[in-house]
Design an enzyme around this catalytic site. Sequence first.
Site, PDB file in Angstrom:
ATOM      1  CE1 TYR A 185      48.898-106.381  19.297  1.00  0.00           C
ATOM      2  CE2 TYR A 185      46.826-108.059  20.342  1.00  0.00           C
ATOM      3  CZ  TYR A 185      47.529-106.262  20.498  1.00  0.00           C
ATOM      4  OH  TYR A 185      46.891-105.664  20.104  1.00  0.00           O
ATOM      5  CG  HIS A 224      50.915-104.552  23.973  1.00  0.00           C
ATOM      6  ND1 HIS A 224      50.927-105.600  23.123  1.00  0.00           N
ATOM      7  CD2 HIS A 224      50.598-103.734  24.326  1.00  0.00           C
ATOM      8  CE1 HIS A 224      50.523-104.271  22.433  1.00  0.00           C
ATOM      9  NE2 HIS A 224      50.227-103.365  22.855  1.00  0.00           N
TER      10      HIS A 224
END
Length: 219
Positions: free
Chosen positions: A147, A195
């Site tokens: 994400y 990430h």
Amino acid sequence: MTVEKLFKIFPPFPGVSEARPDHCRTCAVVGNSGNLAGSHYGLLIDHHDTVIRMNRGRTKGYEGDVGTKTTHHVMYPESAIDLDNTTHLVFFGFKMRDMEWLLKSFDLENYNKVNYKRRANKDLVMILNPAFMKYVYEKWLQKKGSYPSTGFMTVILSLVICDEVSVFGFGADSDGNWSHYFERLGNKNFRTGPHPGAYEYELLEKLHKDKKIHFFRGF
Ligand code: C5P
């Protein structure tokens, strides 16, 4: 039910300034990278109308490098700090538990008591629709990583609410570590967790090259 309760307490529409032909809305997005240490960006950052910081990012003791002004602060339950009365809390909540935390953090029975320590001014809370995270993940990151990082979502949000966006405090420090300007992290490897940090960094460089943002790379 939870969401209904949320918008009884917090503003259902965010107080963002509208675009006007006679005013350029300038925004500084300040990430937490160690490359801010020794940068002397403080005055430059404070010069923007809107200054957005995030998570445990602080100014006290680091004013010369990161400035003093904070109009907006993005944080999660896991990274929450107390904000002053004029700072907007920007909330990218995506789990029901995040929303419940927000409700619990504002103890309305005690909210107006003189000595009650407030987490933030409830009238300045801005709750992002979780669909925004999905949009950034799918359209900007092409679903890379698990994400988007808080910082990257904040840059994209700034492109929506500001006319001119300057970005500080992103990427590795001069030793190649994913560190914070306010602490030395033990782990010496460039590490961005779930990430896609390297890809986000490439996108920031491209946005800079295309003159969509000003990207200040730090020291
Ligand atoms: O580490 P933290 O999540 O508090 O940092 C806020 C944001 O700053 C991150 O989401 C990331 O986008 C950015 N950051 C970075 N490089 C670092 C540290 C943080 O790009 N070394």
